[in-house]
Design a protein around this motif. Structure first.
Motif, PDB file in Angstrom:
ATOM      1  N   SER A 290       0.841  -1.193   0.000  1.00  0.00           N
ATOM      2  CA  SER A 290       0.000   0.000   0.000  1.00  0.00           C
ATOM      3  C   SER A 290       0.877   1.244   0.000  1.00  0.00           C
ATOM      4  CB  SER A 290      -0.933  -0.004   1.210  1.00  0.00           C
ATOM      5  OG  SER A 290      -0.190   0.062   2.397  1.00  0.00           O
ATOM      6  N   LEU A 291       0.274   2.330  -0.368  1.00  0.00           N
ATOM      7  CA  LEU A 291       0.970   3.605  -0.433  1.00  0.00           C
ATOM      8  C   LEU A 291       0.204   4.610   0.417  1.00  0.00           C
ATOM      9  CD1 LEU A 291       3.048   5.557  -1.792  1.00  0.00           C
ATOM     10  CD2 LEU A 291       1.291   5.968  -3.503  1.00  0.00           C
ATOM     11  N   SER A 292       0.896   5.269   1.295  1.00  0.00           N
ATOM     12  CA  SER A 292       0.297   6.321   2.095  1.00  0.00           C
ATOM     13  C   SER A 292       0.933   7.640   1.679  1.00  0.00           C
ATOM     14  CB  SER A 292       0.538   6.068   3.586  1.00  0.00           C
ATOM     15  OG  SER A 292       0.166   7.215   4.314  1.00  0.00           O
ATOM     16  N   LEU A 293       0.141   8.527   1.099  1.00  0.00           N
ATOM     17  CA  LEU A 293       0.679   9.831   0.728  1.00  0.00           C
ATOM     18  C   LEU A 293       1.142  10.608   1.956  1.00  0.00           C
ATOM     19  CD1 LEU A 293      -1.672  10.956  -2.154  1.00  0.00           C
ATOM     20  CD2 LEU A 293       0.655  10.067  -2.293  1.00  0.00           C
ATOM     21  N   ASP A 294       0.519  10.350   3.100  1.00  0.00           N
ATOM     22  CA  ASP A 294       0.960  11.009   4.336  1.00  0.00           C
ATOM     23  C   ASP A 294       2.440  10.750   4.595  1.00  0.00           C
ATOM     24  OD1 ASP A 294      -1.671  11.713   4.633  1.00  0.00           O
ATOM     25  OD2 ASP A 294      -2.066  10.357   6.292  1.00  0.00           O
ATOM     26  N   GLN A 295       2.883   9.521   4.351  1.00  0.00           N
ATOM     27  CA  GLN A 295       4.280   9.180   4.609  1.00  0.00           C
ATOM     28  C   GLN A 295       5.225   9.889   3.653  1.00  0.00           C
ATOM     29  OE1 GLN A 295       4.294   4.912   4.348  1.00  0.00           O
ATOM     30  NE2 GLN A 295       3.599   4.662   6.448  1.00  0.00           N
TER      31      GLN A 295
END
Length: 143
Positions: free
Chosen positions: A38-43
């Protein structure tokens, strides 16, 4: 360029993108074997969540800086407003987006547009501690 909406950066816990269904047809997917990642833009976009906001802008005062009407800005309120940075400032009660220009003679907020009617704002006499809301760190827009 004005700010239409602001949002705080609160990372969501437990969010994960859903993997596509494994139905085979045609060529194999280049992402085969990566399902479940998964990809978290927050990170990627937020270094300091407690000091970061998202703002949706309106207008074209910063179009030459690559900021378009409707774009989403990531703004970090913990960064210092330095020469050359794109900042969000409070001018006459309105949030505006401009590039900060500092010289020995003073400080200005500059629009980056071909519209000559938008003049530089001389902010030399204003209290710098209360003028700046944050520094733009990312610009997100649709192509």
């Amino acid at each position: 360029m004005d700010i239409d909406q602001t949002f705080s950066a609160i990372p969501r816990k437990g969010f994960q993108a859903q993997a596509a269904s494994p139905v085979a047809s045609g060529f194999p997917s280049p992402s085969a074997g990566l399902e479940g990642l998964s990809l978290s833009l927050d990170q990627h976009l937020v270094e300091r969540p407690s000091a970061t906001y998202f703002c949706q802008v309106s207008g074209d005062a910063m179009i030459l800086a690559g900021i378009h009407d409707g774009d989403l800005l990531v703004v970090d309120s913990s960064l210092p407003p330095l020469h050359g940075r794109v900042v969000v400032a409070v001018i006459f009660g309105e949030l505006v987006v401009r590039r900060l220009h500092i010289q020995s003679a003073g400080r200005w907020l500059l629009a980056e547009t071909s519209d000559a009617s938008i003049k530089p704002l001389d902010i030399t006499r204003y209290d710098q501690d209360q003028l700046f809301w944050g520094v733009v760190t990312w610009v997100l827009h649709r192509p």
